[in-house]
Design a protein around this motif. Structure first.
Motif, PDB file in Angstrom:
ATOM      1  N   LEU A 153       7.051 -46.775  35.478  1.00 36.99           N
ATOM      2  CA  LEU A 153       7.760 -46.320  33.999  1.00 36.99           C
ATOM      3  C   LEU A 153       9.164 -47.027  34.041  1.00 36.99           C
ATOM      4  N   TRP A 191      -5.040 -38.781  36.563  1.00 34.94           N
ATOM      5  CA  TRP A 191      -3.744 -38.129  35.688  1.00 34.94           C
ATOM      6  C   TRP A 191      -3.094 -37.436  36.907  1.00 34.94           C
ATOM      7  N   MET A 218       4.563 -37.854  33.832  1.00 35.75           N
ATOM      8  CA  MET A 218       4.224 -37.483  32.521  1.00 35.75           C
ATOM      9  C   MET A 218       2.659 -37.302  32.525  1.00 35.75           C
ATOM     10  N   PRO A 219       2.378 -36.410  32.077  1.00 34.24           N
ATOM     11  CA  PRO A 219       0.725 -35.910  32.135  1.00 34.24           C
ATOM     12  C   PRO A 219       0.054 -36.848  31.168  1.00 34.24           C
ATOM     13  N   TRP A 220       0.704 -37.577  30.397  1.00 32.02           N
ATOM     14  CA  TRP A 220      -0.207 -38.662  29.321  1.00 32.02           C
ATOM     15  C   TRP A 220      -0.197 -40.031  30.096  1.00 32.02           C
ATOM     16  N   ARG A 221       0.282 -40.201  31.188  1.00 34.47           N
ATOM     17  CA  ARG A 221       0.465 -41.234  31.768  1.00 34.47           C
ATOM     18  C   ARG A 221      -0.483 -41.388  33.328  1.00 34.47           C
TER      19      ARG A 221
END
Lengths: 282, 268
Positions: free
Chosen positions: B106, B138, B95-98
């Motif tokens: 996750l 990231w 996930m690019p946002w994590r």
């Protein structure tokens, strides 16, 4: 996209200096034109006359600025709620989407300024009709972008999450929502600009204060110089709201900004819209 | 009868899809797939693209239901396998946002482990997975090989005994790929999870596995099963230059070539 390679060294300075120099140049030509031609001040005041008039009427302008800012902030917030709720409703089921989506588009064919007087009839001359006009003008880009955003999540990722025993709510919270946010912010940037337009329309239809109302009054008084100062303030409000959205976006989505920066360094084309593009440069 | 219960076993596994042309036609994607994987085994499937490997994995991961046959997990017929088997798809799907750390944690978080604790447990594996020092960046900021290791760590930490790895090294350059193969073997030897690995690289399959299944396409079925009795621990240069390795390779290549030719003929 020209910020790779040879431009990279001075691109930051150029990004600020270039538009500033251009603005100064336009102002200089404007000033020069009003001096050499015999255009009356009531038609086209010079930049210095506008500045002088603005300073002289600063209390009047300031008082009305706060009124308009209040309308815009409340109206913008209403547009966000309306846009996001509609988008989630539409994405919640195929049936709802079929029933609502066409009407969402049709709603944009109705000229909102023409509807504004009806709001005044319903609610009177207070804050409410302005908020309704702003919300109606500004919700659409938010709704459409949020709908796209809720579709944007990689279906493969959702499948992976199912194998990790993610519940429906977890799939939304951990995957669908974060994937949608960049889209929501694209919508917010467009909506920010539109909400200023909405505020002016709302005040033109019926108001006793606010910058839009002030323009009507100044127009009657042929005080063109102060009118220009008022327009300048309206633009400033729009720019500030736009800037605020970008600031919140950077705080909320640091990953998005970092990734964009990197991909543009690599010279890779980005699938983002123009509003985002402008935003990245501010 | 095997002495131990197979960890994962398929019996006459069949899957058919409605044909695109409609009219009630059905296209058979898998036909009578028989496979056995014992606890702690490393088993590979090789086959041409479109041979039904993805369909098979979707069935094993519980994302799709078989049309016929059954899947047994630890000897029990598994009704709903979703969430029972670790699954690592071809794309890393980070996930690019994590951050990298949050991505690897996750699976733990989704299963109710508190974020702080999930992060600590994930952090403890970063050294072993060659990710140390990249906890807080990231995913877009790390290399392809590291992304695959992060995705693998996410799958590992979810804690399933069986893991399906779908061409995890397919997109990597040759050198990175070899490093990753040796690294994966090390990890597997330490943890002894059961791994089912898909690849279309015969050498990769042989180097890693205890057993290799060759699949052919349309409908997908098991064409050949080869036991790989090369000694462990294996080492890239030594293992790949062993005469037994060359023999096994020869044994696999011909049926695989036939399967590919058949798949191409169907496409043409």
């Amino acid at each position: 996209m020209g910020n790779g390679g040879r431009l990279s060294l001075d691109s930051r300075a150029a990004r600020i200096a270039a538009p500033a120099i251009f603005a100064l140049l336009v102002l200089a030509i404007w000033q020069l034109y009003t001096v050499v031609s015999d255009v009356p001040e009531s038609s086209l005041p010079s930049p210095t006359q506008i500045a002088a008039a603005g300073w002289e009427n600063r209390q009047l302008l300031l008082d009305n600025t706060w009124v308009t800012i209040e309308e815009i902030l409340i109206g913008f917030a209403a547009a966000i709620v309306l846009g996001v709720v509609l988008a989630m409703l539409i994405r919640s089921s195929r049936t709802v989407e079929r029933a609502l989506y066409p009407w969402l588009v049709v709603s944009q064919m109705v000229p909102v300024p023409a509807v504004a007087p009806i709001f005044v009839i319903w609610t009177g001359f207070d804050l409410r009709p302005k908020i309704m006009v702003i919300a109606l003008v500004a919700f659409f880009p938010i709704a459409v972008n949020t709908i796209d955003g809720l579709r944007a999540v990689d279906p493969q990722l959702l499948r992976l999450m199912r194998t990790l025993r993610a519940s429906f709510w977890q799939r939304f919270r951990y995957a669908q929502l974060p994937a949608a946010l960049p889209f929501v912010f694209s919508g917010l940037k467009v909506a920010a600009a539109l909400s200023v337009i909405g505020a002016v329309f709302g005040e033109w239809v019926g108001a006793s204060e606010g910058l839009g109302y002030l323009i009507l009054v100044l127009n009657n008084a042929t005080d063109t110089a102060t009118m220009f100062a008022t327009i300048f303030l309206l633009a400033l409000i729009g720019i500030s709201l736009f800037g605020l959205v970008i600031l919140i976006e950077r705080l909320l989505l640091p990953w998005y900004h970092d990734a964009r920066k990197e991909s543009s360094d690599d010279g890779i084309a980005e699938p983002a819209d123009d509003a985002v593009e402008i935003g990245g440069r501010l | 009868m095997p002495a131990t219960t197979a960890r994962l076993r398929t019996e006459g596994l069949t899957k058919a899809f409605p044909a695109r042309s409609g009219a009630g036609d059905r296209v058979s994607a898998l036909e009578g797939v028989e496979m056995t994987i014992d606890p702690g085994e490393f088993v590979s499937i090789v086959g041409p693209s479109g041979c039904g490997k993805s369909t098979l994995f979707n069935l094993l991961a519980g994302l799709d239901r078989p049309s016929g046959g059954r899947i047994l997990l630890d000897g029990r017929p598994a009704d709903n396998l979703l969430g029972e088997i670790g699954y690592m798809p071809q794309a890393d799907l980070l996930m690019p946002w994590r951050t990298v750390l949050d991505n690897t944690a996750l699976g733990l978080q989704l299963n109710g482990v508190k974020r702080a604790e999930a992060r600590e447990r994930a952090r403890g594996e970063f050294q072993r997975f060659g990710l140390a020092g990249f906890e807080d960046v990231w995913p877009s900021q790390i290399s392809g090989g590291m992304r695959q290791r992060a995705a693998l760590l996410r799958t590992f930490l979810a804690g399933r005994e069986v893991m399906l790895l779908d061409e995890p090294f397919g997109a990597l350059d040759a050198l990175t790929r070899q490093e990753m193969q040796q690294w994966l073997l090390r990890i597997w030897q330490e943890d002894r999870k059961t791994i089912l690995f898909v690849t279309h690289d015969v050498e990769e399959a042989l180097f890693l596995s205890d057993r290799v299944y060759v699949m052919s396409g349309r409908p997908g079925r098991i064409e050949l099963c080869v036991e790989v009795e090369l000694e462990r621990p294996r080492e890239l240069e030594r293992t790949m230059t062993a005469p037994e390795f060359a023999e096994l390779k020869l044994k696999l290549i011909e049926p695989l070539r036939r399967a590919s030719a058949a798949a191409r003929a169907e496409d043409g």
